[in-house]
Write a protein that holds these residues in place. Structure first.
Motif, PDB file in Angstrom:
ATOM      1  N   GLY A   1       0.479  -1.328  -0.335  1.00  0.00           N
ATOM      2  CA  GLY A   1       0.493  -0.121  -0.257  1.00  0.00           C
ATOM      3  C   GLY A   1       0.665   1.176  -0.144  1.00  0.00           C
ATOM      4  N   GLY A   2       0.233   2.158  -0.237  1.00  0.00           N
ATOM      5  CA  GLY A   2       1.152   3.571  -0.150  1.00  0.00           C
ATOM      6  C   GLY A   2      -0.374   4.728  -1.119  1.00  0.00           C
ATOM      7  N   THR A   3       0.943   5.446  -0.738  1.00  0.00           N
ATOM      8  CA  THR A   3       0.417   6.972  -1.007  1.00  0.00           C
ATOM      9  C   THR A   3       0.386   7.322  -2.415  1.00  0.00           C
ATOM     10  OG1 THR A   3       0.612   7.989   1.000  1.00  0.00           O
ATOM     11  CG2 THR A   3      -0.377   9.582  -0.565  1.00  0.00           C
ATOM     12  N   PHE A   4       1.504   7.085  -3.033  1.00  0.00           N
ATOM     13  CA  PHE A   4       1.663   7.304  -4.043  1.00  0.00           C
ATOM     14  C   PHE A   4       1.492   8.106  -5.381  1.00  0.00           C
ATOM     15  CE2 PHE A   4       1.112   2.276  -4.126  1.00  0.00           C
ATOM     16  CZ  PHE A   4       1.762   1.962  -3.176  1.00  0.00           C
ATOM     17  N   ASP A   5       2.058   8.891  -4.689  1.00  0.00           N
ATOM     18  CA  ASP A   5       2.187  10.695  -5.376  1.00  0.00           C
ATOM     19  C   ASP A   5       3.220  11.555  -5.219  1.00  0.00           C
ATOM     20  OD1 ASP A   5       0.405  12.983  -5.109  1.00  0.00           O
ATOM     21  OD2 ASP A   5       0.670  13.532  -3.103  1.00  0.00           O
ATOM     22  N   PRO A   6       3.774  11.326  -6.458  1.00  0.00           N
ATOM     23  CA  PRO A   6       3.760  10.296  -7.423  1.00  0.00           C
ATOM     24  C   PRO A   6       4.253   8.747  -7.664  1.00  0.00           C
ATOM     25  CG  PRO A   6       5.346  10.883  -8.583  1.00  0.00           C
ATOM     26  CD  PRO A   6       5.206  11.289  -7.404  1.00  0.00           C
ATOM     27  N   VAL A   7       3.558   7.178  -8.205  1.00  0.00           N
ATOM     28  CA  VAL A   7       4.473   5.939  -8.251  1.00  0.00           C
ATOM     29  C   VAL A   7       6.115   6.621  -8.727  1.00  0.00           C
ATOM     30  CG1 VAL A   7       3.437   5.512 -10.364  1.00  0.00           C
ATOM     31  CG2 VAL A   7       3.998   3.662  -8.324  1.00  0.00           C
ATOM     32  N   HIS A   8       6.879   5.362  -7.797  1.00  0.00           N
ATOM     33  CA  HIS A   8       7.942   5.542  -8.893  1.00  0.00           C
ATOM     34  C   HIS A   8       8.852   3.938  -9.182  1.00  0.00           C
ATOM     35  CE1 HIS A   8       9.806   5.601  -4.337  1.00  0.00           C
ATOM     36  NE2 HIS A   8       9.198   6.440  -4.121  1.00  0.00           N
ATOM     37  N   LEU A   9       9.942   4.804  -9.045  1.00  0.00           N
ATOM     38  CA  LEU A   9      11.124   3.243  -9.661  1.00  0.00           C
ATOM     39  C   LEU A   9      10.915   2.972  -7.873  1.00  0.00           C
ATOM     40  CD1 LEU A   9      13.019   3.513 -13.101  1.00  0.00           C
ATOM     41  CD2 LEU A   9      10.783   2.570 -12.508  1.00  0.00           C
ATOM     42  N   GLY A  10      11.214   3.402  -6.655  1.00  0.00           N
ATOM     43  CA  GLY A  10      12.382   3.024  -5.490  1.00  0.00           C
ATOM     44  C   GLY A  10      10.975   1.938  -5.191  1.00  0.00           C
ATOM     45  N   HIS A  11       8.966   1.601  -5.809  1.00  0.00           N
ATOM     46  CA  HIS A  11       8.354   1.598  -5.492  1.00  0.00           C
ATOM     47  C   HIS A  11       8.223   0.265  -5.938  1.00  0.00           C
ATOM     48  CE1 HIS A  11       5.919   5.449  -4.324  1.00  0.00           C
ATOM     49  NE2 HIS A  11       6.830   5.339  -3.077  1.00  0.00           N
ATOM     50  N   LEU A  12       8.351   0.832  -7.549  1.00  0.00           N
ATOM     51  CA  LEU A  12       8.191  -0.101  -9.053  1.00  0.00           C
ATOM     52  C   LEU A  12       9.202  -1.931  -8.126  1.00  0.00           C
ATOM     53  CD1 LEU A  12       6.660   2.120 -11.149  1.00  0.00           C
ATOM     54  CD2 LEU A  12       5.493   0.224  -9.890  1.00  0.00           C
ATOM     55  N   ARG A  13      10.319  -1.051  -7.982  1.00  0.00           N
ATOM     56  CA  ARG A  13      11.476  -2.200  -7.846  1.00  0.00           C
ATOM     57  C   ARG A  13      11.200  -2.838  -6.742  1.00  0.00           C
ATOM     58  NH1 ARG A  13      13.782  -5.125 -11.410  1.00  0.00           N
ATOM     59  NH2 ARG A  13      15.044  -6.674 -10.194  1.00  0.00           N
ATOM     60  N   SER A  14      10.573  -2.358  -6.145  1.00  0.00           N
ATOM     61  CA  SER A  14      10.672  -2.635  -4.456  1.00  0.00           C
ATOM     62  C   SER A  14       9.347  -3.638  -4.747  1.00  0.00           C
ATOM     63  CB  SER A  14      10.166  -2.425  -3.259  1.00  0.00           C
ATOM     64  OG  SER A  14      11.090  -1.784  -3.449  1.00  0.00           O
ATOM     65  N   ALA A  15       8.426  -3.600  -5.607  1.00  0.00           N
ATOM     66  CA  ALA A  15       7.282  -4.834  -5.447  1.00  0.00           C
ATOM     67  C   ALA A  15       7.921  -5.741  -6.599  1.00  0.00           C
ATOM     68  CB  ALA A  15       6.171  -4.169  -6.295  1.00  0.00           C
ATOM     69  N   VAL A  16       9.023  -5.855  -7.670  1.00  0.00           N
ATOM     70  CA  VAL A  16       9.476  -6.692  -8.788  1.00  0.00           C
ATOM     71  C   VAL A  16      10.193  -7.979  -7.544  1.00  0.00           C
ATOM     72  CG1 VAL A  16      10.668  -7.168 -10.407  1.00  0.00           C
ATOM     73  CG2 VAL A  16       8.914  -5.548 -10.507  1.00  0.00           C
ATOM     74  N   GLU A  17      11.330  -7.189  -6.733  1.00  0.00           N
ATOM     75  CA  GLU A  17      11.949  -8.067  -5.604  1.00  0.00           C
ATOM     76  C   GLU A  17      11.442  -8.327  -4.366  1.00  0.00           C
ATOM     77  OE1 GLU A  17      15.043  -5.119  -4.806  1.00  0.00           O
ATOM     78  OE2 GLU A  17      16.450  -5.282  -7.490  1.00  0.00           O
ATOM     79  N   ILE A  18      10.058  -8.256  -4.284  1.00  0.00           N
ATOM     80  CA  ILE A  18       9.529  -8.619  -2.159  1.00  0.00           C
ATOM     81  C   ILE A  18       9.334  -9.772  -3.535  1.00  0.00           C
ATOM     82  CG2 ILE A  18       7.908  -8.049  -0.951  1.00  0.00           C
ATOM     83  CD1 ILE A  18       8.132  -5.380  -1.634  1.00  0.00           C
ATOM     84  N   ARG A  19       8.078 -10.050  -4.964  1.00  0.00           N
ATOM     85  CA  ARG A  19       7.724 -10.962  -5.163  1.00  0.00           C
ATOM     86  C   ARG A  19       8.694 -11.748  -5.412  1.00  0.00           C
ATOM     87  NH1 ARG A  19       6.228 -11.632 -11.062  1.00  0.00           N
ATOM     88  NH2 ARG A  19       4.814 -14.295 -10.923  1.00  0.00           N
ATOM     89  N   GLU A  20       9.786 -11.350  -5.807  1.00  0.00           N
ATOM     90  CA  GLU A  20      10.774 -12.952  -6.035  1.00  0.00           C
ATOM     91  C   GLU A  20      11.629 -13.162  -5.094  1.00  0.00           C
ATOM     92  OE1 GLU A  20      13.618 -10.816  -8.722  1.00  0.00           O
ATOM     93  OE2 GLU A  20      12.638 -11.302 -10.789  1.00  0.00           O
ATOM     94  N   ALA A  21      11.893 -12.775  -3.939  1.00  0.00           N
ATOM     95  CA  ALA A  21      12.126 -12.799  -2.762  1.00  0.00           C
ATOM     96  C   ALA A  21      11.597 -14.090  -2.334  1.00  0.00           C
ATOM     97  CB  ALA A  21      12.949 -11.543  -1.624  1.00  0.00           C
ATOM     98  N   LEU A  22       9.569 -13.198  -2.260  1.00  0.00           N
ATOM     99  CA  LEU A  22       9.015 -14.330  -1.126  1.00  0.00           C
ATOM    100  C   LEU A  22       8.756 -15.392  -1.979  1.00  0.00           C
ATOM    101  CD1 LEU A  22       7.593 -11.368   0.797  1.00  0.00           C
ATOM    102  CD2 LEU A  22       9.499 -12.764   1.581  1.00  0.00           C
ATOM    103  N   GLY A  23       9.099 -15.430  -3.169  1.00  0.00           N
ATOM    104  CA  GLY A  23       8.028 -16.091  -4.470  1.00  0.00           C
ATOM    105  C   GLY A  23       5.932 -16.391  -4.608  1.00  0.00           C
ATOM    106  N   LEU A  24       5.921 -14.715  -3.966  1.00  0.00           N
ATOM    107  CA  LEU A  24       4.399 -14.333  -4.151  1.00  0.00           C
ATOM    108  C   LEU A  24       3.857 -14.424  -5.667  1.00  0.00           C
ATOM    109  CD1 LEU A  24       4.826 -11.290  -1.947  1.00  0.00           C
ATOM    110  CD2 LEU A  24       4.060 -13.237  -1.252  1.00  0.00           C
TER     111      LEU A  24
END
Ligand code: ATP
Length: 208
Positions: free
Chosen positions: A3-26
């Motif tokens: 979750g977040g404000t995403f005001d605006p969305v940036h590459l820190g959010h998006l790259r983290s989302a990709v890496e979280i998904r990979e790290a946890l196998g989501l």
């Protein structure tokens, strides 16, 4: 859930989302803009504009979802309510994870129903450059006994644990800095996805 404000969305959010998904196998990461963030001032653009930028930023990235559910509720956007809805959809056995950066984690004890979050999901705290302050006492008490030592240990249960993750990219990008640059007319290239930058300029967003 990220979750977040995403005001605006940036590459820190998006790259983290990709890496979280990979790290946890989501299976997937739901990126969920808060319509009305309870603990901060009014965002600089509307929820619909923030959602539209998030959709553009995600594009066709596998496993990332721009989830509009908090725009469909009235009142403050409490994560506990969002997790109740996600848990209902996923069922009681699914491993449900709420990911957040260390800066947001430091304020967790002030959130609405913080203990309830752990009955609904695991918490995964992502390291963020320049945000490494010590934990307040109320937070230390809240997470006491919940910390898991590995992804495998965390994922044995559907909810209730806490894991700290150091992601490979650790990007020192914040929405505050992006907004300041836009107001000053400075470049935001490579801080945001190109499509997000183009839309911001075309629509004249974040100008003073
Ligand atoms: P602001 O500067 O306006 O406070 P922000 O960049 O922190 O914004 P938010 O929308 O508040 O962005 O953040 C949503 C979630 O993403 C929070 O849990 C936050 O900690 C996390 N996050 C934001 N930027 C990063 C980053 N660069 N790396 C890792 N996590 C991040």
């Amino acid at each position: 859930m990220l979750g977040g404000t995403f005001d605006p969305v940036h590459l820190g959010h998006l790259r983290s989302a990709v890496e979280i998904r990979e790290a946890l196998g989501l299976d997937r990461v739901h990126m969920i803009p808060a319509a009305q963030p309870p603990l901060r001032g009014e965002p600089h653009i509307t929820p619909e504009q923030r959602l539209a930028l998030l959709r553009l930023g995600i594009g066709d990235t596998p496993g990332l979802i721009a989830d509009a559910r908090e725009l469909e509720r009235q009142g403050p956007s409490y994560s506990a309510d969002t997790l109740v809805a996600l848990r209902r959809e996923c069922g009681p056995e699914a491993r449900l994870v709420m990911a957040l950066g260390h800066d947001a984690f430091l304020r967790l004890a002030d959130w609405h129903a913080p203990e309830r979050l752990f009955s609904l999901a695991h918490l995964v705290v992502v390291d963020r450059p320049d945000h490494d302050a010590a934990l307040p006492a109320a937070l230390a008490a809240l997470i006491d006994g919940r910390e898991a030592s590995s992804v495998e240990a965390l994922m044995r249960e559907p909810a209730g644990g806490l894991l700290r993750l150091r992601l490979p990219s650790r990007m020192a990008i914040s929405a505050t800095e992006v907004r300041q640059r836009l107001v000053a007319g400075d470049s935001v290239r490579y801080l945001l996805p190109e499509a997000v930058e183009e839309r911001i300029h075309a629509a004249g967003l974040y100008r003073r």
